[in-house]
Scaffold this active site. Structure first.
Site, mmCIF file in Angstrom:
data_model
loop_
_atom_site.group_PDB
_atom_site.id
_atom_site.type_symbol
_atom_site.label_atom_id
_atom_site.label_comp_id
_atom_site.label_asym_id
_atom_site.label_seq_id
_atom_site.Cartn_x
_atom_site.Cartn_y
_atom_site.Cartn_z
ATOM 1 N N GLY A 55 152.760 43.758 124.621
ATOM 2 C CA GLY A 55 152.535 42.529 124.358
ATOM 3 C C GLY A 55 153.102 41.698 125.474
ATOM 4 O O GLY A 55 153.918 42.363 126.320
ATOM 5 N N CYS A 82 154.743 50.539 126.335
ATOM 6 C CA CYS A 82 155.305 49.100 126.928
ATOM 7 C C CYS A 82 156.184 48.428 126.027
ATOM 8 O O CYS A 82 157.397 48.683 125.892
ATOM 9 C CB CYS A 82 153.834 48.461 127.492
ATOM 10 S SG CYS A 82 154.428 47.147 128.698
ATOM 11 N N TYR A 83 155.649 47.137 125.732
ATOM 12 C CA TYR A 83 156.363 46.371 124.843
ATOM 13 C C TYR A 83 156.994 46.803 123.445
ATOM 14 O O TYR A 83 158.186 46.985 123.091
ATOM 15 C CB TYR A 83 155.822 44.952 124.382
ATOM 16 C CG TYR A 83 156.464 44.016 123.775
ATOM 17 C CD1 TYR A 83 157.291 43.056 124.314
ATOM 18 C CD2 TYR A 83 156.331 43.903 122.207
ATOM 19 C CE1 TYR A 83 158.108 42.004 123.480
ATOM 20 C CE2 TYR A 83 157.174 42.992 121.388
ATOM 21 C CZ TYR A 83 158.012 42.294 122.199
ATOM 22 O OH TYR A 83 158.885 41.271 121.379
ATOM 23 N N HIS A 169 150.938 52.526 130.155
ATOM 24 C CA HIS A 169 149.916 52.762 129.142
ATOM 25 C C HIS A 169 148.913 53.697 129.019
ATOM 26 O O HIS A 169 148.102 53.890 129.832
ATOM 27 C CB HIS A 169 148.880 51.286 129.370
ATOM 28 C CG HIS A 169 149.772 49.932 129.199
ATOM 29 N ND1 HIS A 169 149.631 49.316 127.996
ATOM 30 C CD2 HIS A 169 150.322 49.110 129.976
ATOM 31 C CE1 HIS A 169 150.336 48.498 128.020
ATOM 32 N NE2 HIS A 169 150.860 48.218 129.367
ATOM 33 N N GLU A 171 146.837 54.404 127.035
ATOM 34 C CA GLU A 171 145.203 54.108 126.307
ATOM 35 C C GLU A 171 144.542 53.771 127.207
ATOM 36 O O GLU A 171 143.220 53.841 127.284
ATOM 37 C CB GLU A 171 145.669 52.930 125.246
ATOM 38 C CG GLU A 171 145.936 51.648 125.718
ATOM 39 C CD GLU A 171 147.379 51.377 126.062
ATOM 40 O OE1 GLU A 171 148.033 52.536 126.170
ATOM 41 O OE2 GLU A 171 147.818 50.110 125.957
ATOM 42 N N ASP A 227 123.678 47.642 115.219
ATOM 43 C CA ASP A 227 124.459 47.401 114.053
ATOM 44 C C ASP A 227 123.536 47.321 112.707
ATOM 45 O O ASP A 227 123.665 48.022 111.747
ATOM 46 C CB ASP A 227 125.370 46.250 114.117
ATOM 47 C CG ASP A 227 126.134 46.347 115.289
ATOM 48 O OD1 ASP A 227 126.364 47.582 115.918
ATOM 49 O OD2 ASP A 227 126.713 45.387 115.747
ATOM 50 N N LYS A 370 132.078 50.127 118.213
ATOM 51 C CA LYS A 370 130.538 50.281 118.803
ATOM 52 C C LYS A 370 130.080 51.484 118.992
ATOM 53 O O LYS A 370 128.879 51.873 118.715
ATOM 54 C CB LYS A 370 130.375 49.218 119.988
ATOM 55 C CG LYS A 370 128.648 48.799 120.070
ATOM 56 C CD LYS A 370 128.323 47.785 119.238
ATOM 57 C CE LYS A 370 127.053 47.292 119.750
ATOM 58 N NZ LYS A 370 126.446 46.378 118.778
#
Ligand code: XMP
Length: 514
Positions: A55, A82-83, A169, A171, A227, A370
């Site tokens: 964040g 992180c944050y 990070h 991710e 979708d 997605k």
């Protein structure tokens, strides 16, 4: 959904959705919640693990997002990123400060591979750092498990209480072994079995749709996009002919697209459902006569779409359920899931529910990203050309024709676009370019064809690389390919004597032209 899950508490970081996606790549179901969620709600969900995101704030400042200490006393493993890592230390008695050296970008991190979190990770591994603050000293009970040249605490853990803090990070794909670290957390530390798969999603969804719908009537607005196609097929597998799909062909689709959709979903297609194609081309062209202002065009197309759909819905009469192709990023971005509320500006079927007489909405893809929708589509046997379709705006070619829309201009842009797409596929660039299409400018200019003077339109070719469609760069399509496309368009498409390539990035441009 009664299955094991990990929850992500969003502290406003830009990678919140990425964290959830990486967890799901480890076959573990994951949902994002704002950090404001109540502890009782968390307890009721009984997650197998909790991840705190990054964040933009400093945790030691008043009014920064925070959480009560009891989060770390639930006996559920917690991973702070992180944050989230700094906050964990701050709350539990460590010290976080503004760093003397700000770390940003790819950084070599020295990890302790004897720990469970870094099991099978190379001792010196490249990670993505982006922080101003740093953990100066860890909270009591924590051990440092990674460091960098500038950062004494790149990771720390309290193994006994299953609390883990990572300053970088994992991710982000620039962290080369990040997915492995997340796998170690969710599968080894949290003990998730890894049963989240698209085949089980499809089976479970079909079962729960049947339970919900019973013998009710269901209506779906089918656009032919990924979708709505996947949603329609799921419903068809679940309730067959109780489903009616209405496909409005507004005459602003790509070349042959209407017929392609009909071939898949119509009477000769593979699915059991009632398919209604409304050929409203002329009606839209009439309405668009004389309209040149982009917003007016968009509004008109949207309104007319709803009107056409409403007329069809009236013929069908009252239904019990209306299908919507909402997907997880829509849920998160509309502020219902995570913390970062980016309100979508494009709504294709906005206003649709109001014009249909129905009791309840069914949103079978509400929990999927997605790429998961695509996987579910393949699992359901939907043809690849539909599943891997590039994004196409609701107002269609209407916003790729600058100025007034006419049937003739639609023909020009359809033909030029079909040639462009064919050549991009021929050189194998279709999977790597984010979005590419032809647009028709409103510029006419003088040219010469044979011995004749021409005064025709200029077609603009667009191709962009983008991760999230919020920003984009013009793609480097090889010159030889552009030249070939130019040659074919000029020779094969009547009314065009010039082809230009759009180099504009977003910002300042947008991806579409209007
Ligand atoms: P822009 O032009 O805003 O486009 O840079 C970003 C992405 O959104 C798509 N787009 C739309 N999608 N309805 C949609 O569903 C719309 O009205 C619309 N306008 C733009 C565009 O194709 C790109 O992928």
């Amino acid at each position: 959904m009664n299955q094991e899950k990990v929850i992500v508490l969003d502290f406003g970081g830009q990678y919140n959705q990425l964290v959830a996606r990486r967890v799901r790549e480890c076959s573990v179901y994951c949902e994002i919640y704002s950090y404001r969620i109540d502890i009782e709600q968390i307890k009721a969900m009984n997650p197998k693990g909790i991840i705190l995101t990054g964040g933009p704030n400093s945790c030691y400042q008043e009014d920064s997002p925070t959480y009560g200490k009891e989060l770390f006393e639930l006996g559920i493993p917690v991973l702070g990123l992180c944050y989230g890592a700094q906050l964990m230390m701050h709350i539990l008695g460590g010290n976080v400060k503004c760093a003397p050296v700000r770390e940003y970008g790819k950084t070599e991190v020295f990890v302790n591979p004897k720990t469970q979190l870094f099991e099978d990770i190379t001792p010196k591994t490249v990670c993505w750092m982006s922080h101003n603050d740093y953990i100066e000293s860890v909270a009591p009970g924590f051990e440092i498990t990674a460091h960098t040249a500038d950062c004494p605490v790149a990771a720390a853990e309290n193994e006994k209480n299953k609390l883990y803090a990572i300053q970088f990070h994992p991710e982000v794909l620039h962290t080369e072994e990040g997915t492995k670290m997340i796998f170690n957390f969710v599968r080894k530390i949290c003990g998730c079995s890894g049963s989240w798969r698209m085949d089980s999603f499809v089976e479970d969804s079909i079962r729960s749709i049947r339970d919900k719908v019973g013998d009710g009537k269901v209506l779906c607005a089918l656009s032919g996009g990924v979708d709505s196609s996947v949603a329609a097929v799921l419903l068809s597998k679940a309730v067959g002919n109780q489903l009616t799909c209405v496909f409005v062909d507004h005459g602003l689709l790509r070349k042959n697209e209407g017929d392609e959709v009909e071939a898949v979903f119509g009477v000769n297609g593979a699915y059991e459902l009632n398919f209604i194609r409304v050929n409203a081309q002329e009606r839209f062209y009439q309405k668009l006569k004389g309209i040149t202002e982009p917003e007016e065009k968009r509004k008109m197309i949207g309104e007319e779409f709803i009107r056409v759909f409403e007329e069809e819905a009236k013929k069908i009469g009252a239904v019990d359920f209306l299908v919507q192709g909402t997907i997880y990023p829509d849920v998160v971005e509309s502020g219902l899931g995570g913390e970062s509320a980016v309100i979508k500006s494009h709504h294709n079927v906005g206003g649709l529910p109001d014009c249909v007489d129905f009791k309840e909405i069914v949103e079978p893809l509400r929990n999927l990203f997605k790429d998961e929708v695509r996987k579910a589509g393949l699992e359901l046997g939907i043809p690849e050309h539909l599943v891997f379709r590039q994004p196409f705006p609701g107002p269609g070619l209407g916003i790729r024709i600058i100025g007034e829309v006419t049937a003739e201009k639609v023909r020009i842009v359809q033909d030029a676009d079909a040639i462009y797409r064919e050549e991009i596929v021929n050189v194998g660039l279709d999977k790597s370019i984010g979005q590419y299409f032809a647009a028709l400018t409103n510029m006419r200019s003088v040219g010469v064809m044979g011995d004749e003077r021409t005064y025709d339109y200029a077609v603009a070719l667009r191709a962009v690389n983008t991760v999230d469609f919020m920003t984009a760069e013009a793609a480097e399509v090889p010159f030889a390919v552009l030249q070939k496309v130019m040659g074919r368009i000029i020779n094969e498409v009547n009314g065009v004597n010039r082809v230009v390539y759009d180099l504009t990035s977003k910002p300042p441009g947008t991806i579409e032209f209007e």
